[in-house]
Design an enzyme around this catalytic site. Sequence first.
Site, PDB file in Angstrom:
ATOM      1  N   TYR A 325       0.810  -1.211   0.000  1.00 58.07           N
ATOM      2  CA  TYR A 325       0.000   0.000   0.000  1.00 58.07           C
ATOM      3  C   TYR A 325       0.850   1.270   0.000  1.00 58.07           C
ATOM      4  O   TYR A 325       0.435   2.316  -0.491  1.00 58.07           O
ATOM      5  CB  TYR A 325      -0.872   0.051   1.264  1.00 58.07           C
ATOM      6  CG  TYR A 325      -1.878  -1.043   1.410  1.00 58.07           C
ATOM      7  CD1 TYR A 325      -2.964  -1.156   0.548  1.00 58.07           C
ATOM      8  CD2 TYR A 325      -1.771  -1.968   2.442  1.00 58.07           C
ATOM      9  CE1 TYR A 325      -3.909  -2.156   0.709  1.00 58.07           C
ATOM     10  CE2 TYR A 325      -2.718  -2.977   2.616  1.00 58.07           C
ATOM     11  CZ  TYR A 325      -3.782  -3.065   1.748  1.00 58.07           C
ATOM     12  OH  TYR A 325      -4.712  -4.053   1.910  1.00 58.07           O
ATOM     13  N   THR A 364      -2.486  -5.985  -7.221  1.00 59.77           N
ATOM     14  CA  THR A 364      -2.472  -5.003  -6.146  1.00 59.77           C
ATOM     15  C   THR A 364      -2.789  -5.660  -4.810  1.00 59.77           C
ATOM     16  O   THR A 364      -3.395  -6.734  -4.748  1.00 59.77           O
ATOM     17  CB  THR A 364      -3.513  -3.898  -6.369  1.00 59.77           C
ATOM     18  OG1 THR A 364      -4.825  -4.421  -6.095  1.00 59.77           O
ATOM     19  CG2 THR A 364      -3.458  -3.343  -7.782  1.00 59.77           C
ATOM     20  N   ASP A 365      -2.398  -5.011  -3.724  1.00 68.96           N
ATOM     21  CA  ASP A 365      -2.899  -5.403  -2.422  1.00 68.96           C
ATOM     22  C   ASP A 365      -4.385  -5.071  -2.385  1.00 68.96           C
ATOM     23  O   ASP A 365      -4.919  -4.396  -3.266  1.00 68.96           O
ATOM     24  CB  ASP A 365      -2.122  -4.693  -1.311  1.00 68.96           C
ATOM     25  CG  ASP A 365      -2.013  -5.548  -0.056  1.00 68.96           C
ATOM     26  OD1 ASP A 365      -2.943  -6.336   0.214  1.00 68.96           O
ATOM     27  OD2 ASP A 365      -0.997  -5.423   0.667  1.00 68.96           O
ATOM     28  N   TRP A 366      -5.054  -5.518  -1.334  1.00 70.49           N
ATOM     29  CA  TRP A 366      -6.514  -5.511  -1.323  1.00 70.49           C
ATOM     30  C   TRP A 366      -7.100  -4.114  -1.116  1.00 70.49           C
ATOM     31  O   TRP A 366      -6.688  -3.364  -0.226  1.00 70.49           O
ATOM     32  CB  TRP A 366      -7.022  -6.476  -0.246  1.00 70.49           C
ATOM     33  CG  TRP A 366      -7.508  -7.771  -0.831  1.00 70.49           C
ATOM     34  CD1 TRP A 366      -8.750  -8.313  -0.689  1.00 70.49           C
ATOM     35  CD2 TRP A 366      -6.794  -8.660  -1.683  1.00 70.49           C
ATOM     36  NE1 TRP A 366      -8.841  -9.488  -1.403  1.00 70.49           N
ATOM     37  CE2 TRP A 366      -7.653  -9.723  -2.012  1.00 70.49           C
ATOM     38  CE3 TRP A 366      -5.509  -8.670  -2.213  1.00 70.49           C
ATOM     39  CZ2 TRP A 366      -7.275 -10.767  -2.846  1.00 70.49           C
ATOM     40  CZ3 TRP A 366      -5.110  -9.710  -3.035  1.00 70.49           C
ATOM     41  CH2 TRP A 366      -5.997 -10.738  -3.344  1.00 70.49           C
TER      42      TRP A 366
END
Length: 450
Positions: A325, A364-366
């Site tokens: 992030y 991507t991260d969540w």
Amino acid sequence: MMKIRYVQNDEGPELAYSSESGLGLIEKNGHYFKDHDRTGKLKEFEDWRLSPQKRAKDLAQRLSIEDIAGLMLFTSHLAIPSTGKRSQTYGGKEYDPQVTTPSELTDIQKEYFCKNRIKHTLVTTIQSPQVAAEWNNKVQSLSETMPWAIPIVNSTDPRHGYNSDAEFNEGSGGQISQWPESIGLAATFDPELARRFGTIASKEDRAMGISMYLGPQIDLGTEPRWMRYSGTFGESARLSSKFANAIVEGFQQTLGRWGKESVSTMAKHWPGGGVIEAGRDAHFAYGKYGVYPQNNQQYQLLPFISVLDKKLTDVDRIAGIMPYYSISMDFAPGQSENVGNAYSHYLITDLLRQKYQYDEVVCTDWCITADEPSNVVDILSGDQSWGVEENFTVAERHLKLLLAGVDQFGGNKDPEPILWAYQQMCKMMGKPWAEKRFRKSAMRILKNIF
């Protein structure tokens, strides 16, 4: 009751499919193949004798842009059955063990797969390995009824530890083998033990219907105040690299190659999430910055370089990369933009894709595309769109991620922003360019599925 049918090919794979899905077989020269497009004619993507790369290239050219948008999506966290904080409805009603079997699909799950064409899930808590396997069989049976009959990829965060105290390890503590956290494995200074862990964990995961591991976490533990320090292999880039390679090999190899006990892996968090300012964390707005007071950017990259090396065999190279992030502040002064790592064209395309020649999936991260929640102390709430939280709409964030070089959107369930981004690409660069860009991501994703 649904039955699974099996067909064994001489000198080839055993095929398994649901008796209820209507999926048929094609017989050619004594070999059997799944008739994914229901034409009765064998296509390259249906031919298990060809390489995953060739099959993926063929299918990527056949899919619609809507199909590809579905491939790019990844569900939010799913519990089986869906209860508690992950509660979803079954036929419009809350889960009731007296009425609903725990392996049934929820209303939202059916919408994910059928309407939004999603092919990737993130599984968290499960009632038991048996329930997980039964749920997976129902998921795959449903996928076989859909156009192209592309299997669903069920993924997991680390689940072989004891504690399930955070969103990124809430599947831990179940009825499977339990191991020390990564920092505990590293304390043995024995990469072979990590390889054994990967081999055992992948067998257990596949038995439950899980075929992707969102790990290993190979950030360096150079900031001991970071809350995810226990998920690292420590501060040594050399030791972390050895453990990273060992775990990837353990998970991805089945007798030295891809096979029925292989689980694809996704290294996180590029380019290293362990450098958060003052040991805070990028799930929070006040922990969004990664800093390099001693200009040690290259040192943080070393474990990642070890698993994405072009010299590695296909089964030993990491199948996916997940950026963190955080904003890696002034990572490359004059070249890199100070935005969340997945949004950075320099970090994803210039550095990862071009310099290190990595041509596999970047996810991507969540939940990094939605607006920041009003409750800023709600840890792990998602919506960490750092660097683009102002002056960007949700759809514009999807466009920026795609232009940066990302293939998949973790935790995003809605295809509409992706389709909007495609139309914008058509206007900006022309339809041929936009279509080629989407099919490139589709090929990377499909290669892992094959």
